[in-house]
Design a protein around this motif. Structure first.
Motif, mmCIF file in Angstrom:
data_model
loop_
_atom_site.group_PDB
_atom_site.id
_atom_site.type_symbol
_atom_site.label_atom_id
_atom_site.label_comp_id
_atom_site.label_asym_id
_atom_site.label_seq_id
_atom_site.Cartn_x
_atom_site.Cartn_y
_atom_site.Cartn_z
ATOM 1 N N CYS A 140 0.835 -1.207 0.000
ATOM 2 C CA CYS A 140 0.000 0.000 0.000
ATOM 3 C C CYS A 140 0.868 1.254 0.000
ATOM 4 C CB CYS A 140 -0.928 0.013 1.218
ATOM 5 S SG CYS A 140 -2.268 -1.187 1.133
ATOM 6 N N ILE A 141 1.939 1.244 0.778
ATOM 7 C CA ILE A 141 2.845 2.386 0.845
ATOM 8 C C ILE A 141 3.499 2.621 -0.519
ATOM 9 C CG2 ILE A 141 5.053 3.167 1.813
ATOM 10 C CD1 ILE A 141 4.102 1.902 4.500
ATOM 11 N N THR A 142 3.928 1.543 -1.168
ATOM 12 C CA THR A 142 4.540 1.660 -2.494
ATOM 13 C C THR A 142 3.548 2.247 -3.493
ATOM 14 O OG1 THR A 142 5.970 -0.229 -2.025
ATOM 15 C CG2 THR A 142 5.698 0.388 -4.333
ATOM 16 N N ARG A 143 2.308 1.759 -3.457
ATOM 17 C CA ARG A 143 1.271 2.271 -4.344
ATOM 18 C C ARG A 143 0.986 3.745 -4.068
ATOM 19 N NH1 ARG A 143 -3.222 -0.488 -2.902
ATOM 20 N NH2 ARG A 143 -2.060 -2.403 -2.653
ATOM 21 N N LYS A 144 0.932 4.074 -2.784
ATOM 22 C CA LYS A 144 0.643 5.448 -2.393
ATOM 23 C C LYS A 144 1.766 6.380 -2.841
ATOM 24 C CE LYS A 144 -2.528 6.443 -0.534
ATOM 25 N NZ LYS A 144 -3.807 6.925 -1.092
ATOM 26 N N GLN A 145 3.003 5.911 -2.781
ATOM 27 C CA GLN A 145 4.123 6.722 -3.250
ATOM 28 C C GLN A 145 4.008 6.982 -4.751
ATOM 29 O OE1 GLN A 145 7.284 4.260 -1.711
ATOM 30 N NE2 GLN A 145 7.584 5.574 0.082
ATOM 31 N N GLY A 146 3.544 5.997 -5.501
ATOM 32 C CA GLY A 146 3.291 6.192 -6.931
ATOM 33 C C GLY A 146 2.193 7.213 -7.166
ATOM 34 N N GLU A 147 1.134 7.134 -6.356
ATOM 35 C CA GLU A 147 0.039 8.101 -6.483
ATOM 36 C C GLU A 147 0.519 9.511 -6.144
ATOM 37 O OE1 GLU A 147 -3.082 6.607 -3.983
ATOM 38 O OE2 GLU A 147 -3.426 4.859 -5.257
ATOM 39 N N ILE A 148 1.397 9.612 -5.152
ATOM 40 C CA ILE A 148 1.951 10.916 -4.777
ATOM 41 C C ILE A 148 2.804 11.463 -5.915
ATOM 42 C CG2 ILE A 148 3.620 12.060 -3.251
ATOM 43 C CD1 ILE A 148 2.437 10.388 -0.965
ATOM 44 N N SER A 149 3.569 10.598 -6.536
ATOM 45 C CA SER A 149 4.387 11.019 -7.677
ATOM 46 C C SER A 149 3.492 11.554 -8.798
ATOM 47 C CB SER A 149 5.227 9.848 -8.173
ATOM 48 O OG SER A 149 5.942 10.195 -9.324
#
Length: 147
Positions: A79-88
């Motif tokens: 989830c954190i990895t996905r969220k970092q992509g969304e933030i990018s």
């Protein structure tokens, strides 16, 4: 005589487009802040779960429960990895909106300068007309005194 700019509707339109671009940027920034807040919450949840996992290992908790907690930590990592992509992506969207706003602001500035230039020309012509009228009045007075 009152100044009336022929392209005032275009100036107003450019101003409205700039305002709309500001709103869009504000919305994108709000979305970015929300995404960053969600990431912080996920990281905090992961850290709490890791502490609970560590405490469970020290209390001789059954292996199935430890494995379940570890699976949950792995899920949070995903989830954190996905969220970092969304933030990018949100950062990229903010950049696009900022570029759009800069473009709209420049567009508006060009039209405002054109209007200001037209106003300057109008005022110059008005002053010239008034000066000619005053000169004509002075000439008529002088001619009448000469008679």
């Amino acid at each position: 005589m009152k100044f009336q700019y022929n392209f005032q509707k275009v100036v107003d339109l450019k101003g409205n487009e700039k305002t709309q671009a500001e709103w869009m940027l504000s919305s994108a920034l709000g979305e970015l802040q929300t995404q960053e807040k969600d990431l912080v919450e996920l990281i905090e949840l992961r850290n709490e779960t890791l502490l609970a996992l560590q405490a469970a290992a020290e209390r001789r908790t059954p292996m199935a429960a430890i494995r379940e907690m570890q699976d949950y930590v792995d899920y949070l990592d995903n989830c954190i990895t996905r969220k970092q992509g969304e933030i990018s992506q949100a950062h990229q969207e903010v950049s696009r909106k900022q570029e759009n706003l800069n473009s709209k602001a420049l567009d508006e500035k060009v039209w405002l300068k054109a209007r200001d230039k037209a106003l300057g020309i109008f005022q110059q012509n008005l002053n010239l007309r008034e000066q000619n009228e005053l000169d004509e009045m002075a000439t008529v007075r002088f001619a009448m005194k000469s008679l």
